[in-house]
Design an enzyme around this catalytic site. Sequence first.
Site, PDB file in Angstrom:
ATOM      1  N   CYS A  30       0.832  -1.192   0.000  1.00 54.70           N
ATOM      2  CA  CYS A  30       0.000   0.000   0.000  1.00 54.70           C
ATOM      3  C   CYS A  30       0.873   1.251   0.000  1.00 54.70           C
ATOM      4  O   CYS A  30       2.030   1.222   0.419  1.00 54.70           O
ATOM      5  CB  CYS A  30      -0.899   0.014   1.222  1.00 54.70           C
ATOM      6  SG  CYS A  30      -1.944  -1.454   1.371  1.00 54.70           S
ATOM      7  N   TYR A 169      -5.207 -13.304  -4.773  1.00 48.31           N
ATOM      8  CA  TYR A 169      -4.620 -12.930  -3.481  1.00 48.31           C
ATOM      9  C   TYR A 169      -5.328 -13.657  -2.343  1.00 48.31           C
ATOM     10  O   TYR A 169      -6.519 -13.486  -2.134  1.00 48.31           O
ATOM     11  CB  TYR A 169      -4.731 -11.414  -3.350  1.00 48.31           C
ATOM     12  CG  TYR A 169      -4.289 -10.775  -2.067  1.00 48.31           C
ATOM     13  CD1 TYR A 169      -3.330 -11.333  -1.232  1.00 48.31           C
ATOM     14  CD2 TYR A 169      -4.825  -9.532  -1.690  1.00 48.31           C
ATOM     15  CE1 TYR A 169      -2.933 -10.698  -0.073  1.00 48.31           C
ATOM     16  CE2 TYR A 169      -4.423  -8.882  -0.539  1.00 48.31           C
ATOM     17  CZ  TYR A 169      -3.486  -9.483   0.278  1.00 48.31           C
ATOM     18  OH  TYR A 169      -3.095  -8.846   1.433  1.00 48.31           O
ATOM     19  N   HIS A 172      -2.808 -12.455   4.412  1.00 47.89           N
ATOM     20  CA  HIS A 172      -2.968 -11.424   5.441  1.00 47.89           C
ATOM     21  C   HIS A 172      -4.309 -11.484   6.168  1.00 47.89           C
ATOM     22  O   HIS A 172      -4.652 -10.544   6.890  1.00 47.89           O
ATOM     23  CB  HIS A 172      -2.765 -10.033   4.839  1.00 47.89           C
ATOM     24  CG  HIS A 172      -1.392  -9.832   4.286  1.00 47.89           C
ATOM     25  ND1 HIS A 172      -1.157  -9.577   2.952  1.00 47.89           N
ATOM     26  CD2 HIS A 172      -0.175  -9.873   4.870  1.00 47.89           C
ATOM     27  CE1 HIS A 172       0.151  -9.454   2.756  1.00 47.89           C
ATOM     28  NE2 HIS A 172       0.772  -9.635   3.904  1.00 47.89           N
ATOM     29  N   ASP A 265       3.729 -10.230   8.778  1.00 53.77           N
ATOM     30  CA  ASP A 265       4.454 -10.089   7.520  1.00 53.77           C
ATOM     31  C   ASP A 265       5.393  -8.882   7.546  1.00 53.77           C
ATOM     32  O   ASP A 265       6.510  -8.945   7.038  1.00 53.77           O
ATOM     33  CB  ASP A 265       3.442  -9.947   6.380  1.00 53.77           C
ATOM     34  CG  ASP A 265       4.070  -9.958   5.002  1.00 53.77           C
ATOM     35  OD1 ASP A 265       5.194 -10.482   4.875  1.00 53.77           O
ATOM     36  OD2 ASP A 265       3.441  -9.453   4.065  1.00 53.77           O
TER      37      ASP A 265
END
Length: 687
Positions: A30, A169, A172, A265
């Site tokens: 991001c 994806y 997360h 992460d």
Amino acid sequence: MRDPRYDILFKPLKIGPVTTRNRFYQVPHCTGMGHRYPKAEARLRGVKAEGGWGVVSTQEAEIHASSDLTPANEARIWEAQDIPALRLVTDAVHAHGSLAAIQLVHNGLHTANRYSRIAPLAPSAAAVASDDPVQARAMDKTDIAAFRKWHVEAALRAKEAGFDIIYAYAGHDMTLLQHFLLARHNHRTDEYGGSFANRLRLFREVIEDTKEAVGQTCAVAVRLAVDELMGRDGLQHDGEAHDIIEALAEEPDLWDVNLSGWSNDSQTARFSDEGFQENYTGFVKSVTTKPVVGVGRYTSPDTMARVIKSGHLDLIGAARPSIADPFLPSKIEAGEVEAIRECIGCNICVMGDNTSVPMRCTQNPTLGEEWRRGWHPEFIPSLSHPDPYLIVGGGPAGLEAARALAQRGAEVILSEAGDTWGGRVTLESALPGLATWARVRDWRLWQLNQAPNVEMYLNSPLQASDILEFGMPHVALATGSTWRADGVGRVHRRPLGFLDPDRVLTPDEIMAKGASAVTDEGPVVVFDDDRFYMASVLAELLATAGRDVVFVTPAPVVSPWSETTLEQDRIQRRLIEKQVRIIPLHSLADMSPETLTLSCVYTGDTQEIACNTVVTVTTRRPNDALWENLLAAKGQWSDSGIRSVRRIGDCYAPSLIAGAVQSGHTYARHAGLEGEPESLREDFGHV
């Protein structure tokens, strides 16, 4: 020019139908820009391609209005009208010969759809992940078919926008695809739930759908969490995550593997070392022949080469290191390894996204300003008439101001009152877990030591009379700040007269002397009204030294602002493990020789606790006495040849180290415009 040991990092690699020019892969991350600031987003990604990253990815791109992450500034690919903004990104990346990747996402129960107001979707009915008073509804077969269609349509739009690599994806704990994989979220009893094969079904179908739609010309990548650090309650690298990759081994063109959730992460350097994910991702190459990319906050080219040569990964994935130095690959290729601005792992970049603003970086002050201000991380226009500059103070603001001014061609004198460079950076980097922060100082010192137009002096305190005598045309005061000892902060807006100065210590005193600054053997209260990292680090330092530590804060948790840097749970856990007693939601009410009276922030009810020493971590005072003295002598400036005096960094307004670096850099960028009033020094008056 480059060291032959690093040749392997520059070998092209085929990824499905496309080929990357090297092994440097900026994984999806991001920026806080996304669909709201498309030109800024495109310029940031283009700079990374210019800097040598062979693949440059977007952040997650929402595929449908039922995956609305407002207020977060992510990418959007809801419909055709989103294509032009994304085309800006691919054009910017392709202009430098790199591949552009896009991470398609449906966020499922991770989002409450605050903007679109569509009921969130999930494998099974559940509360959304945020505190929004909203629940996600269970998807029926029609919903599943619609989701597959949305993903295909988004992939086709991504292809039209010019992307070379398109993601499915599942990481997360933020995506619908991962939610279907996880038994804790997927309670279905039909063919999409229950057994491992059933929970895997939708993921397999989406990969197949995407390959069929765009696979002839675009590579299809999978991003998968291989461990959630939750034991049997989550994905494990030696459990179902291994089984997922084994079952789908040859289906995608690329495996992008990491830890989940985001706080695992993107662990800060305080809690992890370079390559910290290797124990979890090491198995992937053994079960697939497809290229594998992974991350681990890699900044050392030796480590990168080792990871590739050992067969652990095929591509070096990076988010934060590519933010700290977008030109990291180019510097390795040019044999300029010492010039790399290494990531310090502070997660100030993450803080930007978590507060829904364009991100910033402690090491790289140009981040987020590439388009808005036209700043480049490596190049600054030379001064047309380079006057001499005097920088007073060798902390982060002073070092950066001197470095950038020297790069612009000015003659610079840098004066530091103390016997070491770095200011607060040097002090804070000696605290537990913060050693990498010294890179802020070390990189700038290395640059300054290469510059022939810089003179540097330690042990050189300057008074106003000295500066007037020197007669330098331009003076920047980077004299830093000092922690207050009177309790003034967010809750206590006036000094606390009851605090006994003989029993109060500040962070400055602890940093100067370590735990030995506490001379009394009794309980130590660390009072935190700063609410970021400092109080918790000092409490850890004192507890490790064997002190009886009580952590008191008006906030509901320890270090609440560290939520934005993904550290809060680890910080509080660390203090609990160190047997620090934590008392939240209390302010200070009184102090006696052996006790401290606390007051509940809600009711005002008081309690007494044993206390011999209080460490106040509240706010800081700018060290601006030199500024005041120079102002008093302003009538002499002209006769002394002084044309401008500015305060920079914490001397101007105490903030983050990132703020100090940004302030010093801004001052250097604005050199030559010193006629403007100081109120515009850090703002947009000079743009």
